[in-house]
Design a protein around this motif. Structure first.
Motif, PDB file in Angstrom:
ATOM      1  N   LEU A 222       0.833  -1.216   0.000  1.00  0.00           N
ATOM      2  CA  LEU A 222       0.000   0.000   0.000  1.00  0.00           C
ATOM      3  C   LEU A 222       0.863   1.260   0.000  1.00  0.00           C
ATOM      4  CD1 LEU A 222      -3.073  -0.522   2.400  1.00  0.00           C
ATOM      5  CD2 LEU A 222      -3.063  -0.300  -0.088  1.00  0.00           C
ATOM      6  N   THR A 223       1.886   1.298   0.869  1.00  0.00           N
ATOM      7  CA  THR A 223       2.739   2.500   0.901  1.00  0.00           C
ATOM      8  C   THR A 223       3.531   2.620  -0.401  1.00  0.00           C
ATOM      9  OG1 THR A 223       4.430   1.205   2.051  1.00  0.00           O
ATOM     10  CG2 THR A 223       3.031   2.630   3.419  1.00  0.00           C
ATOM     11  N   ALA A 224       3.949   1.473  -0.964  1.00  0.00           N
ATOM     12  CA  ALA A 224       4.738   1.517  -2.203  1.00  0.00           C
ATOM     13  C   ALA A 224       3.899   2.072  -3.354  1.00  0.00           C
ATOM     14  CB  ALA A 224       5.251   0.115  -2.545  1.00  0.00           C
TER      15      ALA A 224
ATOM     16  N   ALA B 165       4.560   5.555  12.108  1.00  0.00           N
ATOM     17  CA  ALA B 165       3.907   6.538  11.221  1.00  0.00           C
ATOM     18  C   ALA B 165       4.890   7.299  10.334  1.00  0.00           C
ATOM     19  CB  ALA B 165       3.084   7.510  12.058  1.00  0.00           C
ATOM     20  N   GLU B 166       6.064   7.603  10.871  1.00  0.00           N
ATOM     21  CA  GLU B 166       7.010   8.420  10.104  1.00  0.00           C
ATOM     22  C   GLU B 166       7.881   7.594   9.154  1.00  0.00           C
ATOM     23  OE1 GLU B 166       7.079  11.737   9.861  1.00  0.00           O
ATOM     24  OE2 GLU B 166       5.248  11.496  11.029  1.00  0.00           O
ATOM     25  N   ASN B 167       7.800   6.239   9.253  1.00  0.00           N
ATOM     26  CA  ASN B 167       8.651   5.365   8.412  1.00  0.00           C
ATOM     27  C   ASN B 167       8.307   5.456   6.937  1.00  0.00           C
ATOM     28  OD1 ASN B 167       9.450   4.260  10.853  1.00  0.00           O
ATOM     29  ND2 ASN B 167       9.528   2.176  10.031  1.00  0.00           N
ATOM     30  N   ILE B 168       9.347   5.341   6.133  1.00  0.00           N
ATOM     31  CA  ILE B 168       9.136   5.043   4.711  1.00  0.00           C
ATOM     32  C   ILE B 168       9.395   3.550   4.608  1.00  0.00           C
ATOM     33  CG2 ILE B 168      10.018   5.412   2.383  1.00  0.00           C
ATOM     34  CD1 ILE B 168      10.608   8.279   3.257  1.00  0.00           C
ATOM     35  N   SER B 169       8.385   2.773   4.253  1.00  0.00           N
ATOM     36  CA  SER B 169       8.511   1.310   4.306  1.00  0.00           C
ATOM     37  C   SER B 169       9.635   0.834   3.394  1.00  0.00           C
ATOM     38  CB  SER B 169       7.194   0.645   3.882  1.00  0.00           C
ATOM     39  OG  SER B 169       7.064   0.723   2.472  1.00  0.00           O
TER      40      SER B 169
ATOM     41  N   MET C 236       9.534  -1.358   1.178  1.00  0.00           N
ATOM     42  CA  MET C 236       9.121  -1.541  -0.224  1.00  0.00           C
ATOM     43  C   MET C 236       9.051  -0.211  -0.967  1.00  0.00           C
ATOM     44  SD  MET C 236       6.088  -3.945  -1.669  1.00  0.00           S
ATOM     45  CE  MET C 236       6.804  -5.429  -0.984  1.00  0.00           C
ATOM     46  N   LEU C 237       8.595   0.818  -0.270  1.00  0.00           N
ATOM     47  CA  LEU C 237       8.587   2.136  -0.925  1.00  0.00           C
ATOM     48  C   LEU C 237      10.021   2.591  -1.192  1.00  0.00           C
ATOM     49  CD1 LEU C 237       7.261   4.661  -2.025  1.00  0.00           C
ATOM     50  CD2 LEU C 237       6.951   5.500   0.311  1.00  0.00           C
ATOM     51  N   GLN C 238      10.927   2.309  -0.247  1.00  0.00           N
ATOM     52  CA  GLN C 238      12.340   2.663  -0.486  1.00  0.00           C
ATOM     53  C   GLN C 238      12.865   1.927  -1.717  1.00  0.00           C
ATOM     54  OE1 GLN C 238      15.005   2.419   2.937  1.00  0.00           O
ATOM     55  NE2 GLN C 238      13.236   2.623   4.281  1.00  0.00           N
ATOM     56  N   ASP C 239      12.532   0.623  -1.820  1.00  0.00           N
ATOM     57  CA  ASP C 239      13.004  -0.152  -2.977  1.00  0.00           C
ATOM     58  C   ASP C 239      12.446   0.416  -4.290  1.00  0.00           C
ATOM     59  OD1 ASP C 239      14.557  -1.896  -1.483  1.00  0.00           O
ATOM     60  OD2 ASP C 239      12.980  -3.400  -1.270  1.00  0.00           O
ATOM     61  N   ILE C 240      11.164   0.751  -4.278  1.00  0.00           N
ATOM     62  CA  ILE C 240      10.538   1.295  -5.503  1.00  0.00           C
ATOM     63  C   ILE C 240      11.220   2.622  -5.881  1.00  0.00           C
ATOM     64  CG2 ILE C 240       8.392   2.360  -6.373  1.00  0.00           C
ATOM     65  CD1 ILE C 240       8.027  -0.580  -6.472  1.00  0.00           C
ATOM     66  N   ARG C 241      11.432   3.456  -4.872  1.00  0.00           N
ATOM     67  CA  ARG C 241      12.043   4.768  -5.162  1.00  0.00           C
ATOM     68  C   ARG C 241      13.462   4.620  -5.714  1.00  0.00           C
ATOM     69  NH1 ARG C 241       9.833   8.522  -0.160  1.00  0.00           N
ATOM     70  NH2 ARG C 241       7.832   8.981  -1.133  1.00  0.00           N
ATOM     71  N   MET C 242      14.182   3.591  -5.206  1.00  0.00           N
ATOM     72  CA  MET C 242      15.562   3.375  -5.670  1.00  0.00           C
ATOM     73  C   MET C 242      15.593   2.472  -6.916  1.00  0.00           C
ATOM     74  SD  MET C 242      17.468   4.968  -3.459  1.00  0.00           S
ATOM     75  CE  MET C 242      19.102   4.286  -3.568  1.00  0.00           C
ATOM     76  N   GLN C 243      14.422   2.103  -7.424  1.00  0.00           N
ATOM     77  CA  GLN C 243      14.284   1.207  -8.582  1.00  0.00           C
ATOM     78  C   GLN C 243      15.035  -0.110  -8.366  1.00  0.00           C
ATOM     79  OE1 GLN C 243      14.867   3.299 -12.270  1.00  0.00           O
ATOM     80  NE2 GLN C 243      13.011   4.460 -11.893  1.00  0.00           N
ATOM     81  N   ARG C 244      14.880  -0.662  -7.137  1.00  0.00           N
ATOM     82  CA  ARG C 244      15.467  -1.970  -6.820  1.00  0.00           C
ATOM     83  C   ARG C 244      14.359  -3.009  -6.834  1.00  0.00           C
ATOM     84  NH1 ARG C 244      18.403   0.581  -1.771  1.00  0.00           N
ATOM     85  NH2 ARG C 244      16.335   0.302  -0.894  1.00  0.00           N
ATOM     86  N   ARG C 245      14.759  -4.270  -6.938  1.00  0.00           N
ATOM     87  CA  ARG C 245      13.775  -5.343  -6.822  1.00  0.00           C
ATOM     88  C   ARG C 245      13.173  -5.306  -5.412  1.00  0.00           C
ATOM     89  NH1 ARG C 245      14.499 -11.888  -7.739  1.00  0.00           N
ATOM     90  NH2 ARG C 245      12.414 -12.366  -6.941  1.00  0.00           N
ATOM     91  N   THR C 246      11.853  -5.453  -5.321  1.00  0.00           N
ATOM     92  CA  THR C 246      11.205  -5.454  -4.007  1.00  0.00           C
ATOM     93  C   THR C 246      11.093  -6.892  -3.485  1.00  0.00           C
ATOM     94  OG1 THR C 246       8.955  -5.835  -4.766  1.00  0.00           O
ATOM     95  CG2 THR C 246       9.734  -3.543  -4.818  1.00  0.00           C
TER      96      THR C 246
END
Ligand code: NAP
Ligand code: PAF
Length: 304
Positions: A186-188, A239-243, A245-255
């Motif tokens: 969901l966050t991703a 609440a303040e975390n960037i999950s 999976m969202l970090q992986d998506i932003r860095m264009q890495r495999r999730t």
């Protein structure tokens, strides 16, 4: 204890620093063979651990009492299968990762396999690792009973509390999987912090409903209401975390989606259950991953 750690990233460096400070003999195992690895961990309150440790020493691996694995789920099988040929057959392999299934990809590994899930939080900050929050690590046997579990737990607990031993790790592993099935995709997809999921109560509840149904078929009964209440607490406390999976998506890495929602889908199918909400999230995250995989390999795509 003599310990080789495979996966010297955020979580791995936290473990390396904690075990080294406790007086254990530790080495890191890097993907590219190197004689040493630098471990740089900062605690939130300011304490710093900065050391250069041995790396990729095959003799050290051949006499290690434990292989601790802190790789992403999809990195586990190939790396562990390779190292298991050198590790003594009686030394356990402890896999700590999000998601489930890598253990089923380790077919010919003779060592005792242990599974761990953790609520510690660590992230990369330039060349250092920040240990953002302490947490609990639950460990237990992945397949067969392991008789030294309590001793190992006591040793790990002294280094990086809290560590808890479970003769059956699967209820804890499924609870963590449920959290990841909700928060990560969901966050991703929405590109939001964990706390912003409070604006999507219908979607959160629908995912919980499906996950609870699969858990019941797996012999881990939980009411969808209780699962939802627990996950809402985690959404609030992170609440303040960037999950991840969202970090992986932003860095264009495999999730890790194949091992989170993908694993849930496989188990649902095995039980003949329909999980349309989770299936849709899985497909959307895979689509996002493919988008940047296609951007990275435009030539190979035109040749197909
Ligand atoms: P990470 O920072 O990406 O660490 C993984 C490390 O493994 C990276 O340094 C990576 O190197 C290395 N690696 C990849 N393939 C390898 C190979 N074949 N041989 C040796 N090393 C290899 O990930 P992480 O955040 O520590 O997460 C590890 C696992 O713990 C994940 O499943 C994650 O979901 C879970 N987890 C993490 C946290 C956390 O707070 N970080 C909390 C709970 C659970 P490269 O960078 O060179 O690829
Ligand atoms: O993967 C993550 O980011 C974490 O496991 C969690 C619990 C969802 C918090 O961000």
């Amino acid at each position: 204890m003599k310990i080789t750690l495979l996966g010297c990233g955020a979580l791995g460096q936290v473990w390396l620093s904690a075990l080294h400070q406790q007086g254990h003999e530790v080495q890191g195992w890097l993907r590219e063979r190197q004689p040493c690895c630098h471990v740089d961990v900062r605690k939130k309150e300011g304490a710093v651990f900065s050391h250069t440790l041995t790396a990729n020493d095959a003799d050290f691996l051949a006499s290690s009492d434990l292989l601790l694995v802190t790789l992403k789920a999809w990195q586990v099988a190939s790396a562990v299968n390779r190292l298991a040929t050198t590790l003594p057959p009686s030394s356990p392999i402890l896999l700590i990762h999000n998601g489930m299934n890598p253990v089923d990809e380790l077919h010919n590994v003779p060592q005792p396999l242990l599974l761990g899930v953790t609520t510690h939080a660590a992230r990369h900050d330039d060349d250092a690792i920040v240990h953002v929050a302490s947490g609990i690590t639950h460990i237990g046997p992945a397949k067969h009973p392991y008789r030294n579990g309590h001793n190992l737990t006591a040793i790990l607990h002294q280094a990086l509390p809290e560590v808890i031993w479970h003769e059956n790790i699967y209820p804890a592993a499924w609870s963590k999987l449920a959290v990841n099935c909700v928060i990560n995709p969901l966050t991703a997809l929405k590109g939001c912090r964990n706390g912003d999921l409070r604006h999507y109560p219908g979607e959160v509840a629908a995912i919980c409903q499906e996950v609870a149904a699969v858990m019941a078929c797996e012999g881990i009964p939980v009411s969808a209401e209780n699962l939802l209440a627990d996950i809402n607490k985690i959404i609030a406390s992170t609440a303040e975390n960037i999950s991840s999976m969202l970090q992986d998506i932003r860095m264009q890495r495999r999730t890790e989606i194949d091992y989170i929602s993908g694993f849930l889908l496989k188990r649902a199918q095995a039980h003949g259950l329909a999980v349309p909400v989770n299936s849709h999230l899985y497909a959307q995250v895979k689509y996002k991953e493919k988008t940047y995989e296609r951007i990275r390999t435009p030539l190979s795509r035109t040749r197909q």
